[in-house]
Design a protein around this motif. Structure first.
Motif, PDB file in Angstrom:
ATOM      1  N   ARG A  89     -12.646   8.501  37.541  1.00  0.00           N
ATOM      2  CA  ARG A  89     -13.119   9.185  36.328  1.00  0.00           C
ATOM      3  C   ARG A  89     -11.966   9.909  35.644  1.00  0.00           C
ATOM      4  N   ILE A  90     -11.094  10.543  36.429  1.00  0.00           N
ATOM      5  CA  ILE A  90      -9.936  11.228  35.850  1.00  0.00           C
ATOM      6  C   ILE A  90      -9.043  10.225  35.129  1.00  0.00           C
ATOM      7  N   ALA A  91      -8.832   9.065  35.713  1.00  0.00           N
ATOM      8  CA  ALA A  91      -8.028   8.022  35.062  1.00  0.00           C
ATOM      9  C   ALA A  91      -8.683   7.579  33.759  1.00  0.00           C
ATOM     10  N   ASP A  92     -10.005   7.455  33.760  1.00  0.00           N
ATOM     11  CA  ASP A  92     -10.726   7.099  32.533  1.00  0.00           C
ATOM     12  C   ASP A  92     -10.518   8.160  31.458  1.00  0.00           C
ATOM     13  N   VAL A  93     -10.606   9.417  31.847  1.00  0.00           N
ATOM     14  CA  VAL A  93     -10.410  10.520  30.895  1.00  0.00           C
ATOM     15  C   VAL A  93      -8.982  10.507  30.373  1.00  0.00           C
ATOM     16  N   ASP A  94      -8.017  10.292  31.255  1.00  0.00           N
ATOM     17  CA  ASP A  94      -6.612  10.229  30.826  1.00  0.00           C
ATOM     18  C   ASP A  94      -6.390   9.108  29.812  1.00  0.00           C
ATOM     19  N   ARG A  95      -7.014   7.946  30.062  1.00  0.00           N
ATOM     20  CA  ARG A  95      -6.895   6.833  29.107  1.00  0.00           C
ATOM     21  C   ARG A  95      -7.499   7.221  27.758  1.00  0.00           C
ATOM     22  N   ARG A  96      -8.638   7.871  27.798  1.00  0.00           N
ATOM     23  CA  ARG A  96      -9.314   8.271  26.546  1.00  0.00           C
ATOM     24  C   ARG A  96      -8.484   9.310  25.797  1.00  0.00           C
ATOM     25  N   ILE A  97      -7.893  10.240  26.530  1.00  0.00           N
ATOM     26  CA  ILE A  97      -7.026  11.237  25.895  1.00  0.00           C
ATOM     27  C   ILE A  97      -5.854  10.554  25.204  1.00  0.00           C
ATOM     28  N   ALA A  98      -5.248   9.584  25.872  1.00  0.00           N
ATOM     29  CA  ALA A  98      -4.120   8.846  25.281  1.00  0.00           C
ATOM     30  C   ALA A  98      -4.562   8.113  24.016  1.00  0.00           C
ATOM     31  N   GLU A  99      -5.735   7.483  24.076  1.00  0.00           N
ATOM     32  CA  GLU A  99      -6.256   6.778  22.899  1.00  0.00           C
ATOM     33  C   GLU A  99      -6.495   7.747  21.746  1.00  0.00           C
ATOM     34  N   LEU A 100      -7.086   8.888  22.042  1.00  0.00           N
ATOM     35  CA  LEU A 100      -7.368   9.870  20.994  1.00  0.00           C
ATOM     36  C   LEU A 100      -6.085  10.501  20.453  1.00  0.00           C
ATOM     37  N   THR A 101      -5.114  10.716  21.310  1.00  0.00           N
ATOM     38  CA  THR A 101      -3.830  11.254  20.864  1.00  0.00           C
ATOM     39  C   THR A 101      -3.157  10.283  19.907  1.00  0.00           C
ATOM     40  N   ASP A 102      -3.187   9.000  20.237  1.00  0.00           N
ATOM     41  CA  ASP A 102      -2.620   7.974  19.360  1.00  0.00           C
ATOM     42  C   ASP A 102      -3.372   7.918  18.033  1.00  0.00           C
ATOM     43  N   LEU A 103      -4.684   7.960  18.108  1.00  0.00           N
ATOM     44  CA  LEU A 103      -5.501   7.937  16.890  1.00  0.00           C
ATOM     45  C   LEU A 103      -5.197   9.138  16.004  1.00  0.00           C
ATOM     46  N   ARG A 104      -5.070  10.305  16.613  1.00  0.00           N
ATOM     47  CA  ARG A 104      -4.766  11.510  15.846  1.00  0.00           C
ATOM     48  C   ARG A 104      -3.409  11.384  15.158  1.00  0.00           C
ATOM     49  N   ALA A 105      -2.429  10.876  15.863  1.00  0.00           N
ATOM     50  CA  ALA A 105      -1.095  10.702  15.277  1.00  0.00           C
ATOM     51  C   ALA A 105      -1.138   9.744  14.095  1.00  0.00           C
ATOM     52  N   ARG A 106      -1.851   8.637  14.241  1.00  0.00           N
ATOM     53  CA  ARG A 106      -1.957   7.674  13.137  1.00  0.00           C
ATOM     54  C   ARG A 106      -2.660   8.284  11.934  1.00  0.00           C
ATOM     55  N   LEU A 107      -3.734   9.031  12.181  1.00  0.00           N
ATOM     56  CA  LEU A 107      -4.455   9.687  11.081  1.00  0.00           C
ATOM     57  C   LEU A 107      -3.582  10.740  10.399  1.00  0.00           C
ATOM     58  N   THR A 108      -2.834  11.494  11.179  1.00  0.00           N
ATOM     59  CA  THR A 108      -1.939  12.504  10.622  1.00  0.00           C
ATOM     60  C   THR A 108      -0.882  11.853   9.748  1.00  0.00           C
ATOM     61  N   ASP A 109      -0.321  10.743  10.205  1.00  0.00           N
ATOM     62  CA  ASP A 109       0.674  10.017   9.404  1.00  0.00           C
ATOM     63  C   ASP A 109       0.063   9.524   8.095  1.00  0.00           C
ATOM     64  N   LEU A 110      -1.151   8.987   8.155  1.00  0.00           N
ATOM     65  CA  LEU A 110      -1.820   8.522   6.932  1.00  0.00           C
ATOM     66  C   LEU A 110      -2.093   9.671   5.972  1.00  0.00           C
ATOM     67  N   LEU A 111      -2.531  10.800   6.515  1.00  0.00           N
ATOM     68  CA  LEU A 111      -2.795  11.972   5.675  1.00  0.00           C
ATOM     69  C   LEU A 111      -1.511  12.452   5.014  1.00  0.00           C
ATOM     70  N   THR A 112      -0.447  12.551   5.786  1.00  0.00           N
ATOM     71  CA  THR A 112       0.843  12.994   5.240  1.00  0.00           C
ATOM     72  C   THR A 112       1.313  12.048   4.145  1.00  0.00           C
ATOM     73  N   ASP A 113       1.202  10.760   4.386  1.00  0.00           N
ATOM     74  CA  ASP A 113       1.602   9.763   3.392  1.00  0.00           C
ATOM     75  C   ASP A 113       0.754   9.882   2.125  1.00  0.00           C
ATOM     76  N   ALA A 114      -0.545  10.043   2.290  1.00  0.00           N
ATOM     77  CA  ALA A 114      -1.435  10.147   1.129  1.00  0.00           C
ATOM     78  C   ALA A 114      -1.151  11.415   0.331  1.00  0.00           C
ATOM     79  N   GLU A 115      -0.926  12.520   1.024  1.00  0.00           N
ATOM     80  CA  GLU A 115      -0.623  13.776   0.323  1.00  0.00           C
ATOM     81  C   GLU A 115       0.706  13.676  -0.410  1.00  0.00           C
ATOM     82  N   SER A 116       1.695  13.035   0.212  1.00  0.00           N
ATOM     83  CA  SER A 116       2.991  12.855  -0.424  1.00  0.00           C
ATOM     84  C   SER A 116       2.867  12.003  -1.671  1.00  0.00           C
ATOM     85  N   TRP A 117       2.133  10.909  -1.580  1.00  0.00           N
ATOM     86  CA  TRP A 117       1.930  10.032  -2.734  1.00  0.00           C
ATOM     87  C   TRP A 117       1.232  10.797  -3.854  1.00  0.00           C
ATOM     88  N   ARG A 118       0.222  11.564  -3.496  1.00  0.00           N
ATOM     89  CA  ARG A 118      -0.530  12.330  -4.499  1.00  0.00           C
ATOM     90  C   ARG A 118       0.374  13.326  -5.217  1.00  0.00           C
TER      91      ARG A 118
END
Length: 122
Positions: A89-118
């Motif tokens: 279960r801990i390994a499952d949680v660690d995998r999910r944390i990694a997935e969410l961390t990656d997702l957050r980074a991608r969303l942050t990059d998209l937000l930064t790019d969109a704000e810069s373009w705007r």
């Protein structure tokens, strides 16, 4: 005790108790009239299952813990199979944390790019 008494004592619904029984986690005795009869050990099992489910384990993943209790242990998590279930279960949680961390980074990059373009458009 009857199913409603067990449910009340363990802090779950009657439907949950029936589900646990259908999953093989509970094995109530049957009276001559077919009524299920539960005992204090069943209360412990239901509370344990409820706690484990709240940690994100599936009903199937609770089997090692219940078997550990049925083997006469005071705690459900002292048997090797229970410890393995925790590690899984801990390994499952660690995998999910990694997935969410990656997702957050991608969303942050998209937000930064969109704000810069705007800002360039203003």
């Amino acid at each position: 005790m009857r199913i409603s008494d067990l449910a009340a004592e363990a802090g779950v619904t009657v439907k949950a108790v029936r589900y646990y029984e259908a999953q093989g986690l509970l094995r109530p005795r049957r009276e001559a009239n077919g009524y299920r009869v539960y005992d204090a050990d069943d209360v412990v099992v239901v509370r344990e299952v409820k706690a484990l489910l709240s940690l994100g384990l599936t009903a199937e993943q609770t089997y090692p813990f219940i078997e550990c209790l049925r083997a006469g242990n005071e705690r459900a998590d002292v048997c090797p199979a229970s410890l393995t279930a925790y590690r899984t279960r801990i390994a499952d949680v660690d995998r999910r944390i990694a997935e969410l961390t990656d997702l957050r980074a991608r969303l942050t990059d998209l937000l930064t790019d969109a704000e810069s373009w705007r800002m360039k458009q203003l």
